[in-house]
Design an enzyme around this catalytic site. Structure first.
Site, PDB file in Angstrom:
ATOM      1  N   LYS A  52      -4.488  -8.157   2.896  1.00  0.00           N
ATOM      2  CA  LYS A  52      -3.368  -8.101   1.959  1.00  0.00           C
ATOM      3  C   LYS A  52      -2.220  -8.995   2.405  1.00  0.00           C
ATOM      4  O   LYS A  52      -1.635  -9.713   1.602  1.00  0.00           O
ATOM      5  CB  LYS A  52      -2.890  -6.658   1.760  1.00  0.00           C
ATOM      6  CG  LYS A  52      -2.623  -5.870   3.026  1.00  0.00           C
ATOM      7  CD  LYS A  52      -2.300  -4.427   2.690  1.00  0.00           C
ATOM      8  CE  LYS A  52      -2.087  -3.595   3.948  1.00  0.00           C
ATOM      9  NZ  LYS A  52      -3.007  -2.463   4.014  1.00  0.00           N
ATOM     10  N   GLY A 103       0.759  -1.245   0.000  1.00  0.00           N
ATOM     11  CA  GLY A 103       0.000   0.000   0.000  1.00  0.00           C
ATOM     12  C   GLY A 103       0.784   1.285   0.000  1.00  0.00           C
ATOM     13  O   GLY A 103       1.632   1.557  -0.860  1.00  0.00           O
ATOM     14  N   LYS A 112       7.908 -14.710  16.993  1.00  0.00           N
ATOM     15  CA  LYS A 112       7.937 -16.108  17.430  1.00  0.00           C
ATOM     16  C   LYS A 112       9.124 -16.840  16.804  1.00  0.00           C
ATOM     17  O   LYS A 112       9.794 -17.650  17.459  1.00  0.00           O
ATOM     18  CB  LYS A 112       6.628 -16.797  17.037  1.00  0.00           C
ATOM     19  CG  LYS A 112       6.619 -18.289  17.360  1.00  0.00           C
ATOM     20  CD  LYS A 112       5.286 -18.936  17.046  1.00  0.00           C
ATOM     21  CE  LYS A 112       5.338 -20.439  17.369  1.00  0.00           C
ATOM     22  NZ  LYS A 112       4.036 -21.104  17.186  1.00  0.00           N
ATOM     23  N   TYR A 115      16.888   6.370  41.732  1.00  0.00           N
ATOM     24  CA  TYR A 115      16.529   5.262  42.625  1.00  0.00           C
ATOM     25  C   TYR A 115      15.073   5.439  43.023  1.00  0.00           C
ATOM     26  O   TYR A 115      14.415   6.410  42.624  1.00  0.00           O
ATOM     27  CB  TYR A 115      17.441   5.188  43.849  1.00  0.00           C
ATOM     28  CG  TYR A 115      17.558   6.463  44.662  1.00  0.00           C
ATOM     29  CD1 TYR A 115      16.597   6.819  45.599  1.00  0.00           C
ATOM     30  CD2 TYR A 115      18.664   7.300  44.512  1.00  0.00           C
ATOM     31  CE1 TYR A 115      16.706   7.972  46.348  1.00  0.00           C
ATOM     32  CE2 TYR A 115      18.787   8.465  45.261  1.00  0.00           C
ATOM     33  CZ  TYR A 115      17.801   8.788  46.180  1.00  0.00           C
ATOM     34  OH  TYR A 115      17.917   9.938  46.918  1.00  0.00           O
ATOM     35  N   HIS A 146       6.003  14.675  52.485  1.00  0.00           N
ATOM     36  CA  HIS A 146       5.793  13.234  52.607  1.00  0.00           C
ATOM     37  C   HIS A 146       4.339  12.854  52.332  1.00  0.00           C
ATOM     38  O   HIS A 146       3.731  12.075  53.066  1.00  0.00           O
ATOM     39  CB  HIS A 146       6.237  12.739  53.981  1.00  0.00           C
ATOM     40  CG  HIS A 146       7.699  12.989  54.246  1.00  0.00           C
ATOM     41  ND1 HIS A 146       8.695  12.461  53.459  1.00  0.00           N
ATOM     42  CD2 HIS A 146       8.314  13.733  55.195  1.00  0.00           C
ATOM     43  CE1 HIS A 146       9.874  12.863  53.916  1.00  0.00           C
ATOM     44  NE2 HIS A 146       9.670  13.634  54.966  1.00  0.00           N
ATOM     45  N   ASP A 198     -14.843  10.557  72.693  1.00  0.00           N
ATOM     46  CA  ASP A 198     -13.561  11.068  73.192  1.00  0.00           C
ATOM     47  C   ASP A 198     -12.907  12.079  72.241  1.00  0.00           C
ATOM     48  O   ASP A 198     -12.212  13.002  72.684  1.00  0.00           O
ATOM     49  CB  ASP A 198     -12.579   9.919  73.502  1.00  0.00           C
ATOM     50  CG  ASP A 198     -12.488   8.886  72.396  1.00  0.00           C
ATOM     51  OD1 ASP A 198     -13.062   9.102  71.312  1.00  0.00           O
ATOM     52  OD2 ASP A 198     -11.841   7.835  72.621  1.00  0.00           O
TER      53      ASP A 198
END
Length: 513
Positions: A65, A34, A137, A215, A275, A467
Site C-alpha cells: 500500500k 487501512g 534519512k 552510577y 560481591h 597438594d
C-alpha cells in the site's frame, strides 16, 4: 518551512485520534492507511486515503500500500534541492512533512506461546520500516515520529513554530533508527532460532531501557539498566520490587548471582551472597531452617549482603531477617505478615521473582571485552548431568553424598579458582578467586575452622597435583568432589586413599571467571 502534510499509519493507536485532531486543527493535511484511516474517520478527522495519493489500490491483503514512488518521493525529496522540487512538480507529487508510523506488533505476537510460525511471519512489517527509514534519512526536512510519548512535544512545536526544530528532527531520526534496528533484530533472531543456527556470521542483540542508575560499579562510572524485550520472567530484569530504594548497579549484579544459585535447589533453600560470591547456603525442612543454616555459614559476611529463597518468606523467617542489615531479599513471594515485618525497614529492597521459567530455553551469555564480545551457552549443567564416578577405595557415606551434592551445586557459582566446604546441608567455608587452588582450599578451611572436620569439599576444576588433597586432609575433610581429568589424577587418588578420603569425579568443569 511549516508542516503541511502528514502521513499517519500506526499499529499502536494509543493517543492517535486526539493527536490527529490537533494536527488537523493546526491546518495539517492527513494521509492515512487501512485500520488507522478507519479510526481517524470514525473520530471525525478528514483523512485522505493512501490509494487517493498513489492512484493504486491496497493489494495482497494490505501487504502493498505505501510501497509507491508517490509516497517515497514525497518523503525523500530535499526541499532545498531545485532539481528535486522540479521533479516533484513534474510528477505532481506533494511533499510529506510529518510521518507518524509504528510497526506491526511482531514482538507482541511472538511473545504468545501459541503463535504459529506463519502468524509470526505475517507480523513482519515491510512498508512501515521503509517509510520510517526514508523520513529519518531526510530528517533535515521531515519530522518522523514512532513513539506515542513524543506526540505532545511535536504538537507543542507545531503550535509555536509551525514546524519542529532541527535538533528535534535529528533526535527523532536517531530514535527511529534505534527502533527499526531493534525491530529487525527481533525478527532476525526469531528466524535464526527457527532455523537452528547457533552462532551466525553476525550476532545482534537488542535491549530496552528499564532505568537509569545513579552510577555504575563505582561512583565515577555512569550506568543504566536494560532488559531483553522478550526475556525470562525468572530474572532480576523482570523482578517486581515490593519495597525499598532503587536497585544499584552492584545490587543488580549481586541479585543475579543469588538468583542463579537458588535455582539450583528443589528443596527449601536459602542463599546469602556478597560481591557476587556465595557466603552462605543452607538447605532445611523449612525456609526458616534453611536461612538459619545460611546465616550460620558466615554470620560476618552476610551483613550488608543479599539473600535469596526458593519458597515464600513467612513471618518467622522475616523476624530473623530483620535482625541484620541486608541490601536485598529475593523470593517467589512474601506473606502479608512477612511484608508487615520487613517493610518496617525503610531501605531494604524486597524483590518478588519467579523461580522457574514458564518456557525454558537455551540462552547465550555475553561478556563484553574491549573491541568485542565473548558469547557462550549459559552453564545450566548440574549434578544430574555429570558423569559421576567414585575413584577411591572408599565410597562416600549417605551423609557425605548429600554434602557433596550441595558442594558441587554451589561451587559452580564461586569465582575461580574455587573451593567450597559443605557439612550437614550447609556451606561452612568458601575459597574464591585465588590464583592457585591450594590458596582457595586454605581460605575455605580457615573459614570453616572446626566445622571442616567431616566436611565435603567441592572444586570447580581438577586438581593439578596432590597438594589440594593434602590441604583437605589437614583440615579434616572426609570427601571430595572434583571434575578430574588431570594428567596427575592418580597422585590425588593415591593421596585420598592414604588419608581415607572418599573422592568423586564428575567429568565436568565449572570455571567462573
Amino acid at each position: 518551512m511549516s508542516i503541511k502534510r502528514a502521513l499517519i499509519s500506526v499499529s499502536n493507536k494509543e493517543g492517535i485520534l486526539p493527536f490527529a485532531k490537533q494536527l488537523e486543527a493546526a491546518g495539517v493535511e492527513i494521509i492515512s492507511t487501512g485500520g488507522t484511516s478507519r479510526v481517524l474517520k470514525e473520530g471525525g478527522v478528514d483523512v485522505i486515503g493512501i490509494s487517493d495519493v498513489t492512484g493504486f489500490p491496497e493489494i495482497l491483503d494490505g501487504r502493498v500500500k505505501t510501497l509507491h514512488p508517490y509516497i517515497h518521493s514525497g518523503l525523500l525529496a530535499m526541499r532545498d534541492n531545485e532539481e528535486h522540487q522540479k521533479q516533484l512538480e513534474e510528477h505532481q507529487i506533494t511533499p510529506i512533512d510529518l510521518v507518524v508510523v509504528n510497526l506491526y506488533p511482531f514482538k507482541e505476537t511472538i511473545e504468545k506461546p501459541d503463535t504459529s510460525f506463519e502468524k509470526a511471519i505475517e507480523n513482519i512489517d515491510i512498508g512501515g520500516p521503509g517509510m520510517l527509514r526514508a523520513a529519518a534519512k531526510n530528517h533535515k526536512h521531515v519530522t518522523v515520529v514512532t513513539d506515542p510519548a513524543d506526540y505532545d512535544s511535536i504538537l507543542d512545536n507545531i503550535k509555536e513554530n509551525g514546524d519542529t526544530a532541527e535538533e528535534t528532527k535529528a533526535g527523532l531520526a536517531a530514535k527511529v533508527f534505534r527502533h527499526t534496528a531493534s525491530y529487525d533484530t527481533l525478527v532476525a533472531n526469531y528466524l535464526t532460532e527457527h532455523t537452528g543456527e547457533q552462532y551466525p556470521e553476525t550476532f545482534t542483540v537488542t535491549y530496552e531501557k528499564k532505568q537509569d542508575l545513579r552510577y555504575g560499579e563505582n561512583p565515577h562510572q555512569q550506568a543504566a539498566f536494560y532488559r531483553e524485550p522478550i526475556g525470562p520472567m525468572s530474572s532480576v530484569a523482570n523482578a517486581i520490587q515490593l519495597h525499598g530504594k532503587e536497585l544499584s548497579y552492584n545490587n543488580i549484579n549481586d541479585a543475579e548471582a543469588a538468583l542463579d544459585i537458588i535455582k539450583e535447589f528443589s528443596q527449601p533453600a536459602a542463599v546469602a551472597v556478597k560481591h557476587m560470591n556465595p557466603c552462605g547456603v543452607g538447605i532445611g525442612e523449612s525456609i526458616t531452617e534453611a536461612y538459619e543454616k545460611a546465616y550460620d555459614s558466615d554470620p560476618v559476611s552476610i551483613f550488608g549482603g543479599i539473600t535469596a529463597f526458593n519458597r515464600e518468606v513467612d513471618e518467622e523467617t522475616a523476624q530473623h531477617l530483620k535482625e541484620i542489615f541486608l541490601e536485598i531479599i529475593i523470593a517467589p513471594s512474601f506473606s502479608q505478615e512477612a511484608l508487615d515485618v520487613l517493610t518496617q525497614k525503610k531501605n531494604i529492597r524486597l524483590l518478588k521473582i519467579a523461580m522457574e521459567e514458564e518456557t525454558p530455553r537455551e540462552r547465550s551469555q555475553i561478556t563484553s571485552i574491549h573491541g568485542g564480545a565473548l558469547i557462550q551457552d549459559e552453564d545450566r549443567k548440574g549434578f544430574l548431568d555429570a558423569d559421576i564416578k567414585v575413584v577411591t577405595d572408599r565410597d562416600p557415606t549417605e551423609n557425605e553424598w548429600q554434602d557433596l551434592k550441595l558442594a558441587w551445586k554451589v561451587v559452580k557459582h564461586v569465582k575461580s579458582n574455587a573451593i567450597l566446604l559443605a557439612k550437614d546441608q550447609q556451606t561452612v567455608g568458601v575459597g574464591a578467586g585465588q590464583m592457585n587452588r591450594v590458596g582457595s582450599a586454605e581460605i575455605a578451611a580457615a573459614q570453616a575452622g572446626e566445622k571442616a572436620e567431616g566436611s565435603a569439599m567441592g572444586s570447580d576444576a581438577f586438581f593439578p597435583m596432590k597438594d589440594t588433597v593434602e590441604t583437605a586432609g589437614e583440615a579434616g575433610v572426609s570427601a571430595i568432589i572434583q571434575p578430574g581429568g588431570s594428567i596427575r589424577d592418580e597422585e590425588s587418588i593415591e593421596k585420598a586413599n592414604e588419608l581415607g578420603i572418599a573422592m568423586v569425579f564428575t567429568g565436568m568443569r565449572h570455571f567462573k571467571h
